[in-house]
Design an enzyme around this catalytic site. Sequence first.
Site, PDB file in Angstrom:
ATOM      1  N   GLU A   1       6.662   1.111 -10.914  1.00 25.78           N
ATOM      2  CA  GLU A   1       7.743   1.702 -10.295  1.00 25.78           C
ATOM      3  C   GLU A   1       8.758   0.817  -9.633  1.00 25.78           C
ATOM      4  OE1 GLU A   1       7.020   4.803  -7.593  1.00 25.78           O
ATOM      5  OE2 GLU A   1       5.409   5.760  -8.662  1.00 25.78           O
TER       6      GLU A   1
ATOM      7  N   GLU B   1      -0.768   4.654  -5.442  1.00 23.30           N
ATOM      8  CA  GLU B   1      -0.270   4.118  -4.083  1.00 23.30           C
ATOM      9  C   GLU B   1      -1.285   4.693  -3.062  1.00 23.30           C
ATOM     10  OE1 GLU B   1       3.571   5.292  -3.438  1.00 23.30           O
ATOM     11  OE2 GLU B   1       4.384   3.857  -4.662  1.00 23.30           O
TER      12      GLU B   1
HETATM   13  C1  GCO Z   1       5.756   6.574  -4.977  1.00 21.68           C
HETATM   14  C2  GCO Z   1       6.496   7.306  -5.585  1.00 21.68           C
HETATM   15  C3  GCO Z   1       7.349   8.472  -5.820  1.00 21.68           C
HETATM   16  C4  GCO Z   1       8.372   8.417  -4.974  1.00 21.68           C
HETATM   17  C5  GCO Z   1       9.306   6.905  -4.928  1.00 21.68           C
HETATM   18  C6  GCO Z   1      10.499   7.095  -4.111  1.00 21.68           C
HETATM   19  O1  GCO Z   1       4.944   6.374  -5.963  1.00 21.68           O
HETATM   20  O2  GCO Z   1       6.261   6.256  -3.964  1.00 21.68           O
HETATM   21  O3  GCO Z   1       5.649   7.288  -6.850  1.00 21.68           O
HETATM   22  O4  GCO Z   1       6.685   9.664  -5.637  1.00 21.68           O
HETATM   23  O5  GCO Z   1       9.288   9.359  -5.255  1.00 21.68           O
HETATM   24  O6  GCO Z   1       8.276   5.940  -4.469  1.00 21.68           O
HETATM   25  O7  GCO Z   1       9.766   6.843  -2.746  1.00 21.68           O
END
Ligand code: GCO
Length: 441
Positions: free
Chosen positions: A352, A168
Amino acid sequence: MITHKRSDFPQDFQFGVATSSYQIEGHSFGGAGRTHWDDFAATPGNVVRAENGALGCDHYNRLEEDLDLIAGLGVDTYRFSTSWARVLPEGRGTPNQEGLDFYDRLVDGLLARGINPALTLYHWELPSALADLGGWRNRDIAGWFGDYTDTLMRRIGDRVWSVAPINEPWCVGWLSHFVGAHAPGLRDIRATARAMHHVLLAHGTAIQVMRGHGMKNLGAVCNFEWAAPVDDSAEAAAAAARYDAIYNRFFLGGLFKGEYPDLVLEGLDPHLPKGWQDDFDVITTPVDWSGLNYYTRNLIGPAATPWPSYSEHTGELPLTSMGWEIYPDGLRDFLIRMAREYTGDLPIYVTENGMSAPDQITGGAVDDPHRISYLNVHLDAVKQALAADVPLKGYYIWSLMDNYEWALGYEKRFGLIHVDFESFARTPKASYHALAQALRS
Ligand code: GCO
């Protein structure tokens, strides 16, 4: 129950679960170095109850139990990350052998259970020693990251199934340097422009290092938030387009087209490092797949502030405990957009997707019908994307277990498995059992 069956999906489709190092391992064990998240959390007001990842889910000490729980789900793939500060406590220099041993055991433990290790190299725990040198603002970070990649791959590069360098980039760049909601908690446009560019330079550098090791199945993982205008005014449409460009188009544009959107350059161009255009050769180093993290949409309107001059609003859809609207159409539409506008035939993974809720143990069990229904509607969206010919190859749920939700501490439970943060007892939720059943069907 999960209303989808494994046999509804293509034969090679990967089902997986995801976690990250700082959120679960317990960063005070095993010789790991200090990270900028420890510093951020120690600064008053940044994190709920000033919680940090010192203990996490105690995964570092419960590795075998957790590997068995992953295997019990029947997933094909486990997406995890290695901590830069566990591998190199000072960010550079001498590696921590105990840390490398841990990741070695993790990878072998997955392989022994027939699970594909899907590695992320950076999920936000920058070593504090590198933060002292400017962290993501310093162009040298691309080289430091390349060296870390090299150190780790000499140890586990022969056995990982896939690798994405950075989780990200929007969070690493914008959320952490412009919004200030994540470490290092800056609110500075020059720092933002540099971090957003250097994170892509580091990505490309790491891909080149891994190609040098002959590695395959390398990708990039970005997060996306559907930006909808809050009303039908031209001002709201323009503000939503700016939000969309910053959040969703900047990194895809850099990675896959070698350009940044004009709507972002309007604000960031004066603050980017000199000669940034020359870095696209490295940034666009070809990858083998593209990953998409998706949770929600946001309603955007104008604001009488300096660039980017937008305001954020919550709509009328049902919310998760993060206050995020549940909007599965955004997942379908992003998958279609990514393939049509950026990645073409390149394989795509949903790396995710998931939801948080205040899940509790009652009578030894955790009933989470909300999560089961969240997964069902998002798997519907996945099927719609497949039907629209998106080359989608897998879907990973965030998260295997409840964990450290960054600035929100341990309060937001995203797991298929409930974690008691005092005893560290694990209790699979109803969604865990439902998913395991669906994956066996
Ligand atoms: C993300 C994340 C996680 C967070 C999830 C929820 O990549 O944003 O990998 O670290 O916990 O997205 O907010």
